[in-house]
Design an enzyme around this catalytic site. Structure first.
Site, short mmCIF file in Angstrom:
data_model
loop_
_atom_site.label_atom_id
_atom_site.label_comp_id
_atom_site.label_asym_id
_atom_site.label_seq_id
_atom_site.Cartn_x
_atom_site.Cartn_y
_atom_site.Cartn_z
N CYS A 34 -4.55 -5.92 -9.47
CA CYS A 34 -4.62 -6.73 -8.38
C CYS A 34 -6.28 -6.83 -7.86
CB CYS A 34 -3.70 -5.96 -7.10
SG CYS A 34 -4.14 -4.17 -7.21
N GLU A 41 1.30 -2.89 -0.88
CA GLU A 41 0.31 -3.27 -1.81
C GLU A 41 0.44 -4.65 -2.53
OE1 GLU A 41 -2.38 -4.67 -3.77
OE2 GLU A 41 -2.15 -2.56 -4.78
#
Length: 515
Positions: A320, A286
């Site tokens: 994020c 990720e």
């Protein structure tokens, strides 16, 4: 029989009792400043001369602690221990492994404010953000334990009259967890316990900015009954220890959360088949995002302004999933911008130890300098509406920053800044807004604020992100409710906290017996 899963509730700090409890734990955390923490390999505590120093980002003169630093020799020792442990751990009862997670979750729940206080100090998180981080760590343990119980018997497959066919899942082997500093407890815990409960053994290499919380997780897992050698604590530098373990022929999988630069590098290195390697390594990666909130002309502008402000500046934009781009319909652009600027100027930036702090520091000097460099770029590309300054006299503090009138292709609208900076651009209609929202290399989260049902359905189909939210902000995914992971350069979309996450950490095996 375990109770049905539900997420851990957040603490209400308007209640005086809760405030006093966290304030007491913050004082205790300060009493532990400067302690030393060893490696843990096969249950053995190992102290090294070279240390990783963890600082308080809100007060850079305060040392949270000194963590022993692994080298390649110790990384090899940990790999051998994990490899040997895997041979028996893979055959253990899934219920037993799940029970370790359930007990670990209960331990953290009982000591919730202790962990939250540590996150305030080591991660620079305001109370609300730190409490949510602790709650999410509990959620990952509770959720993945239940997922393992759901998957332990495999899935049903068809059999003919002459045979008995079964499909069940077996663990992969030794994995490397490389965790980030922003969700220093939650993501670190989730990416460690998921492979463990699936029957793998793990080498945990936490972010060098926040390694102590990972040691505290190790203590919890040990207290919960996890045998020695199942998870091994090997903090160290990425170039020395990280690369060595990613390249290692006995590494079966890598579970990474972090920057695109490091993630793509790991993905590339993991694809190389090393001498003696008998498998293709699995990469669960990720890598972040450049997340957009689209605001339609038919929408609640006050809701939109609140959603943008919190999504952009919660934890200083160091998520994020943080909103770093706003694409607003031209008819409401000026009104929305004015509301966000007004709310941004009300954001207080101060030491997160104070209960009324909205926004604390950024994580370290490198982040501070990078964000200020981007702010200078923004001044050339758009119009500075709020913020734009920093103060590093005590900690790494940057004022929440809003830029207006940016071109969709500008650097501020394309590159991940990972700080409290949001840029505005306008669209002539909803079609163009979605087109702009999709024009980055990322695809993690996004949000659409609109009262137009047709536009909601259009976005559901065409807004290309892994997590899309309507009439709310684009952050704050909850384990089990909002499975989390993104498209394109946001990663491999393994959907952490989702029903199929553990399948990435196991492999299906079919057996067929003739009758």
């Amino acid at each position: 029989m375990v109770t049905p899963y539900k997420h851990e509730p957040f603490t209400d700090f308007t209640i005086e009792e809760n405030r006093k409890a966290l304030e007491a734990e913050l004082k205790k955390a300060e009493e532990n400043f400067g302690k030393e923490y060893p490696l843990i390999i096969g249950g053995e505590r190992i102290t090294t001369e070279e240390k990783i120093v963890s600082y308080n980002p809100a007060n850079k003169s305060e040392v949270i602690g000194y963590v022993s630093k692994a080298n390649q020799e110790l990384a090899e020792k940990a790999m051998k221990v994990a490899d040997e442990t895997f041979e028996w751990w893979r055959k253990t009862n899934p219920e037993m492994r799940a029970d370790i997670l359930f007990r670990a979750a209960a331990i953290v729940r009982r000591r919730k404010h202790e962990f939250t206080a540590h996150l305030v100090k080591e991660g620079g998180k305001p109370w609300k953000e730190a409490d949510a981080d602790t709650a999410e760590a509990i959620d990952f343990m509770e959720y993945y334990g239940r997922q393992m119980l759901d998957m332990k018997n495999g899935v049903e497959v068809n059999s003919r009259e002459i045979e008995n066919n079964r499909l069940h899942y077996i663990p992969l082997g030794v994995g490397i967890t490389i965790s980030p500093w922003n969700f220093l407890f939650a993501i670190m815990a989730g990416t460690t316990v998921a492979p463990m409960v699936a029957g793998n053994t793990v080498l945990l290499k936490p972010a060098s900015a926040t390694p102590i919380i990972a040691y505290k997780l190790m203590e919890v897992l040990e207290e919960a009954g996890m045998p020695a050698g199942v998870v091994n604590f090997v903090p160290g530098s990425g170039s020395e220890v990280g690369d060595y373990l990613v390249d290692h022929p006995r590494t079966r999988f890598i579970n990474f959360t972090g920057s695109r630069e490091v993630g793509t590098r790991i993905y590339e290195r993991a694809a190389v088949v090393q001498p003696g390697q008998k498998w293709l390594k699995r990469s669960i990666i990720e890598m972040g995002g450049k997340d957009t909130i689209v605001v339609d002309d038919n929408s609640d502008l006050e809701l939109a302004a609140d959603a943008i402000t919190y999504s952009a500046f919660g934890f200083s934009g160091q998520k994020c999933s943080a909103c770093s781009r706003v694409v607003a319909h031209q008819d409401i652009y000026d009104d929305l911008l004015a509301r966000v600027v007004e709310k941004t100027k009300e954001v207080n930036v101060q030491d997160p130890s104070r209960h009324d702090t909205y926004m604390g520091p950024v994580i370290d000097e490198g982040a501070y300098n990078k964000i200020l460099d981007y702010i200078e770029v923004g001044k050339q590309e758009g119009k500075l509406m709020a913020g734009g300054t920093g103060d590093n006299s005590q900690g790494w503090f940057i004022q929440p920053t809003v830029f207006a009138d940016l071109a969709p292709e500008s650097r501020i609208m394309q590159e991940e800044i990972f700080g409290p900076v949001v840029g505005f651009t306008k669209a002539k209609d909803f079609d163009e807004a979605i087109e702009i929202a999709n024009n980055t290399e990322y695809g993690l989260t996004g949000a659409v604020i609109t009262n137009n049902r047709a536009h909601i359905e259009q976005a559901r189909e065409d807004f290309h992100v892994g997590n899309l939210y309507f009439n709310r902000g684009c952050t704050a995914a909850i384990v089990g409710y909002h499975p989390f992971g993104g498209f394109n350069m946001s990663g491999t979309d393994s959907k952490a906290g989702g029903p199929d996450y553990l399948s990435h950490l196991m492999q299906p095996k079919t057996t067929s017996e003739m009758l």
